[in-house]
Scaffold this motif. Sequence first.
Motif, short mmCIF file in Angstrom:
data_model
loop_
_atom_site.label_atom_id
_atom_site.label_comp_id
_atom_site.label_asym_id
_atom_site.label_seq_id
_atom_site.Cartn_x
_atom_site.Cartn_y
_atom_site.Cartn_z
N PHE A 1 66.42 6.63 65.21
CA PHE A 1 65.85 5.28 65.05
C PHE A 1 66.40 4.33 66.12
O PHE A 1 65.66 3.78 66.91
CB PHE A 1 66.13 4.72 63.65
CG PHE A 1 65.56 3.35 63.45
CD1 PHE A 1 64.21 3.19 63.16
CD2 PHE A 1 66.35 2.21 63.57
CE1 PHE A 1 63.65 1.92 63.01
CE2 PHE A 1 65.81 0.95 63.42
CZ PHE A 1 64.45 0.80 63.13
N ASN A 2 67.71 4.09 66.10
CA ASN A 2 68.28 3.21 67.13
C ASN A 2 69.56 3.83 67.69
O ASN A 2 70.06 4.84 67.18
CB ASN A 2 68.54 1.80 66.58
CG ASN A 2 69.53 1.78 65.44
OD1 ASN A 2 69.83 2.80 64.82
ND2 ASN A 2 70.05 0.61 65.13
N THR A 3 70.07 3.22 68.75
CA THR A 3 71.21 3.80 69.44
C THR A 3 71.99 2.68 70.14
O THR A 3 71.69 1.49 69.97
CB THR A 3 70.75 4.87 70.46
OG1 THR A 3 71.88 5.51 71.05
CG2 THR A 3 69.90 4.25 71.57
N ASP A 4 72.98 3.04 70.93
CA ASP A 4 73.69 2.07 71.76
C ASP A 4 74.38 2.78 72.91
O ASP A 4 74.29 4.00 73.05
CB ASP A 4 74.69 1.24 70.93
CG ASP A 4 75.78 2.08 70.26
OD1 ASP A 4 75.94 3.26 70.62
OD2 ASP A 4 76.47 1.55 69.37
N THR A 5 75.05 2.02 73.73
CA THR A 5 75.78 2.55 74.87
C THR A 5 76.87 1.54 75.20
O THR A 5 76.99 0.51 74.53
CB THR A 5 74.83 2.79 76.06
OG1 THR A 5 75.55 3.42 77.13
CG2 THR A 5 74.22 1.49 76.55
N THR B 1 79.19 -3.12 74.07
CA THR B 1 77.81 -2.69 73.88
C THR B 1 76.85 -3.73 74.46
O THR B 1 77.22 -4.89 74.65
CB THR B 1 77.49 -2.51 72.39
OG1 THR B 1 77.65 -3.79 71.74
CG2 THR B 1 78.42 -1.50 71.75
N PRO B 2 75.60 -3.35 74.71
CA PRO B 2 74.62 -4.34 75.18
C PRO B 2 74.41 -5.49 74.20
O PRO B 2 74.14 -6.62 74.62
CB PRO B 2 73.34 -3.50 75.33
CG PRO B 2 73.84 -2.12 75.61
CD PRO B 2 75.07 -1.98 74.77
N THR B 3 74.58 -5.24 72.90
CA THR B 3 74.39 -6.31 71.93
C THR B 3 75.49 -7.37 72.01
O THR B 3 75.34 -8.46 71.44
CB THR B 3 74.33 -5.76 70.49
OG1 THR B 3 75.49 -4.95 70.24
CG2 THR B 3 73.08 -4.92 70.29
N TRP C 1 79.50 6.16 76.34
CA TRP C 1 79.46 6.72 74.98
C TRP C 1 78.51 5.90 74.12
O TRP C 1 78.38 4.69 74.27
CB TRP C 1 80.85 6.69 74.34
CG TRP C 1 80.84 7.17 72.91
CD1 TRP C 1 80.80 8.46 72.48
CD2 TRP C 1 80.86 6.36 71.73
NE1 TRP C 1 80.79 8.50 71.10
CE2 TRP C 1 80.82 7.23 70.62
CE3 TRP C 1 80.88 4.98 71.50
CZ2 TRP C 1 80.82 6.76 69.30
CZ3 TRP C 1 80.88 4.51 70.20
CH2 TRP C 1 80.85 5.41 69.11
N GLY C 2 77.82 6.59 73.21
CA GLY C 2 76.93 5.89 72.30
C GLY C 2 76.85 6.57 70.95
O GLY C 2 77.28 7.71 70.78
#
Length: 446
Positions: free
Chosen positions: A157-161, A287-289, A320-321
Amino acid sequence: MEENELFKKRLLFSLMAVLLVLSGCAGFQTGKENEVAAEADAEGKVVVDFWTFWGSEIRRPVIEKIVEDFNKSQDEIVVKHTFVPWGDIWTKELAAIAAGDPPDVVINDINATALRGQKKQAMNLSEFLEKDDISARFYPELWEATLYEGDSYGIPFNTDTRILYYNKDAFEEVGLNPEQPPKTWDELKEYAAKLDKKNGDTYERLGFYPLFGVNYDVWMLNGSGHNFVSPEGEVQIDTETNLETLNWLLEWKNHYGENVVNSVKSQIDSQQANPFFTGKLAMFVNTPTFYTQIRDYAPDLNFGVAMLPEKEEGSGHTSWGGGFVAEIPEGSSHPEEAWEFIKHLTDKEAQEYWAVKNYDNVANTEAAEAAAKSPDMPEKDQVVYQTAVDNMQNTLLTPFPLAAPDFPTLLNPEIDNVLLGKKTPEQALKDAQAAVEQLVEENKSK
């Protein structure tokens, strides 16, 4: 740390008892949700119970709009969104599975998807994927994390980096090109040394500290390009690259000193007083957020974003994510209908809507690219989001290895001992390697 079996049984019994009580009080539904369910039952539609931990004033309206769109798109299924708090959702899910009355769809941690498949807590989705193969929608690294013995047990569904944020004004002040962030660890150190600003013994600005925003594991993954334990159970902890990384981290710690590090970290932990917002920290990994905090607390900050510097030229900008998946718990009463909703939840339209409204990285590659160019995002938002999208090609997930799912409980204390000066990096890595290898052997014999 592995729990005592008696404790687990008592915990499960308690959770089941709580679940039964709550079931008698209409479960975890709000009044509005009860009305939706009752209306759906009256119309003879199938009710799909969808559990998430998205209850904030920002995220809940977004997920409920996606649910509403699905409900309006057809006349056979009604999805009922059930909010269960972060600290409760997965223990309650396991209790519901044990009681034979689980939800139909639940949002769960991607790194444990294969483990839940092995334990028969999540449904094997192969029969659905044979008819509707949607695997090409997603980043390959995310899809791979959902597989157990070749079959998927959850849909990404969603992720991050993790990316590097840097202060462009500080770069200009010390003669660095604000459009050329550091590309290697050596450059990172050179830039940080120039950006450090001291008044006597007091730092008015720190150039960079690698353990602000992320932990040691991100830098070990960045240096080596692979996980600590392979899917086959090969332990890769006591390596020359990991030793070099630990020594590199110690050099940073010794350069600034424990008091300085702890003082700045306490400011970072307070969020609004983050020294990156005020120019007291020139470079920061997150993180990008994290950008949404800059937008809220330091809207005038002149900053840039970049991929993580690589250990050395050519070694790779590995980041890493993590992320979350939509699963159908084992024992769902309506798996076919749940699958129809999951397809909607992870298609381009729903994923792009989630990405833009929440400023969150999504698993659907087409939706992620579209979100980065969305007219609903201001230009600066687009720049950061596009960097995050581009960085997915460098992003490594760390699914729990089935041979040693709890290995971090053995590794983390050893690294802590190094950073506290209680062990040498050589000894800590050697001890961690031996302990995790023993864990793998114990798990193989079970």
